[in-house]
Design a protein around this motif. Structure first.
Motif, PDB file in Angstrom:
ATOM      1  N   ASP A 280       0.873  -1.161   0.000  1.00  0.00           N
ATOM      2  CA  ASP A 280       0.000   0.000   0.000  1.00  0.00           C
ATOM      3  C   ASP A 280       0.915   1.217   0.000  1.00  0.00           C
ATOM      4  O   ASP A 280       1.425   1.621   1.054  1.00  0.00           O
ATOM      5  N   ASN A 281       1.150   1.782  -1.160  1.00  0.00           N
ATOM      6  CA  ASN A 281       2.096   2.890  -1.258  1.00  0.00           C
ATOM      7  C   ASN A 281       1.598   4.148  -0.554  1.00  0.00           C
ATOM      8  O   ASN A 281       2.399   4.988  -0.152  1.00  0.00           O
ATOM      9  N   ALA A 282       0.306   4.278  -0.384  1.00  0.00           N
ATOM     10  CA  ALA A 282      -0.215   5.419   0.360  1.00  0.00           C
ATOM     11  C   ALA A 282       0.196   5.350   1.823  1.00  0.00           C
ATOM     12  O   ALA A 282       0.299   6.377   2.501  1.00  0.00           O
ATOM     13  N   LYS A 283       0.431   4.134   2.311  1.00  0.00           N
ATOM     14  CA  LYS A 283       0.864   3.937   3.692  1.00  0.00           C
ATOM     15  C   LYS A 283       2.347   3.586   3.781  1.00  0.00           C
ATOM     16  O   LYS A 283       2.847   3.287   4.872  1.00  0.00           O
ATOM     17  N   ASN A 284       3.036   3.577   2.638  1.00  0.00           N
ATOM     18  CA  ASN A 284       4.461   3.223   2.606  1.00  0.00           C
ATOM     19  C   ASN A 284       4.721   1.873   3.282  1.00  0.00           C
ATOM     20  O   ASN A 284       5.724   1.706   3.996  1.00  0.00           O
ATOM     21  N   THR A 285       3.842   0.925   3.050  1.00  0.00           N
ATOM     22  CA  THR A 285       3.915  -0.353   3.744  1.00  0.00           C
ATOM     23  C   THR A 285       3.787  -1.520   2.775  1.00  0.00           C
ATOM     24  O   THR A 285       2.965  -1.492   1.863  1.00  0.00           O
ATOM     25  N   VAL A 286       4.639  -2.509   2.992  1.00  0.00           N
ATOM     26  CA  VAL A 286       4.582  -3.780   2.268  1.00  0.00           C
ATOM     27  C   VAL A 286       4.198  -4.854   3.267  1.00  0.00           C
ATOM     28  O   VAL A 286       4.694  -4.878   4.391  1.00  0.00           O
ATOM     29  N   TYR A 287       3.313  -5.738   2.841  1.00  0.00           N
ATOM     30  CA  TYR A 287       2.801  -6.797   3.715  1.00  0.00           C
ATOM     31  C   TYR A 287       3.239  -8.169   3.213  1.00  0.00           C
ATOM     32  O   TYR A 287       3.444  -8.376   2.016  1.00  0.00           O
ATOM     33  N   LEU A 288       3.329  -9.098   4.139  1.00  0.00           N
ATOM     34  CA  LEU A 288       3.519 -10.504   3.787  1.00  0.00           C
ATOM     35  C   LEU A 288       2.480 -11.293   4.570  1.00  0.00           C
ATOM     36  O   LEU A 288       2.607 -11.468   5.786  1.00  0.00           O
ATOM     37  N   GLN A 289       1.446 -11.720   3.862  1.00  0.00           N
ATOM     38  CA  GLN A 289       0.424 -12.553   4.475  1.00  0.00           C
ATOM     39  C   GLN A 289       0.871 -13.995   4.382  1.00  0.00           C
ATOM     40  O   GLN A 289       1.149 -14.497   3.292  1.00  0.00           O
ATOM     41  N   MET A 290       0.923 -14.656   5.527  1.00  0.00           N
ATOM     42  CA  MET A 290       1.411 -16.034   5.587  1.00  0.00           C
ATOM     43  C   MET A 290       0.304 -16.924   6.141  1.00  0.00           C
ATOM     44  O   MET A 290      -0.226 -16.652   7.221  1.00  0.00           O
ATOM     45  N   ILE A 291      -0.049 -17.954   5.396  1.00  0.00           N
ATOM     46  CA  ILE A 291      -1.049 -18.915   5.850  1.00  0.00           C
ATOM     47  C   ILE A 291      -0.448 -20.310   5.823  1.00  0.00           C
ATOM     48  O   ILE A 291       0.637 -20.519   5.272  1.00  0.00           O
ATOM     49  N   SER A 292      -1.158 -21.243   6.413  1.00  0.00           N
ATOM     50  CA  SER A 292      -0.708 -22.650   6.447  1.00  0.00           C
ATOM     51  C   SER A 292       0.741 -22.751   6.891  1.00  0.00           C
ATOM     52  O   SER A 292       1.555 -23.451   6.274  1.00  0.00           O
TER      53      SER A 292
END
Length: 125
Positions: free
Chosen positions: A73-85
């Motif tokens: 989300d470049n508006a929030k200057n944030t990169v996410y890593l969603q991890m499942i299983s």
């Protein structure tokens, strides 16, 4: 160079989920590809995933394909890593890193010049 701060790590049971965040500060953080790496005890740091500057291109290491999702989300200057299983072998310190280019080289950023301090993920029952 960017200043990167990871968060979201913790203890989770096998099969569980976590979402890591990497918040960037510094000029032009949305110009650069950002990737996630991890380092397990006694092992070398390895690339996990990378996302291009606008988020159009994402790549993953084979070990996490289908289980991890990178987004930004470049508006929030944030990169996410969603991890499942999650599996016990996902236990590691997770780092984000930024490169000097808008695109990734495979599943790592090109010419990495910034690293975060890391966030611990422990997958255990």
């Amino acid at each position: 160079q960017l200043h990167l701060v990871e968060s979201g790590g913790g203890l989770v049971q096998p099969g569980g989920s976590l979402r890591l965040s990497c918040t960037a500060s510094g000029f032009g953080s949305d110009y650069y590809a950002i990737g996630w790496f991890r380092q397990a005890p006694g092992k070398e740091r390895e690339g996990v995933s990378c996302i291009s500057s606008r988020g159009a291109v994402t790549n993953y290491a084979d070990s996490v394909k289908g289980r991890f999702t990178i987004s930004r989300d470049n508006a929030k200057n944030t990169v996410y890593l969603q991890m499942i299983s999650l599996k016990s072998e996902d236990t590691a310190v997770y780092y984000c890193a930024a490169g000097g280019y808008a695109y990734c080289s495979g599943y790592v950023p090109r010419d990495i010049n910034s690293w975060g301090q890391g966030t611990q993920v422990i997958v255990s029952s």
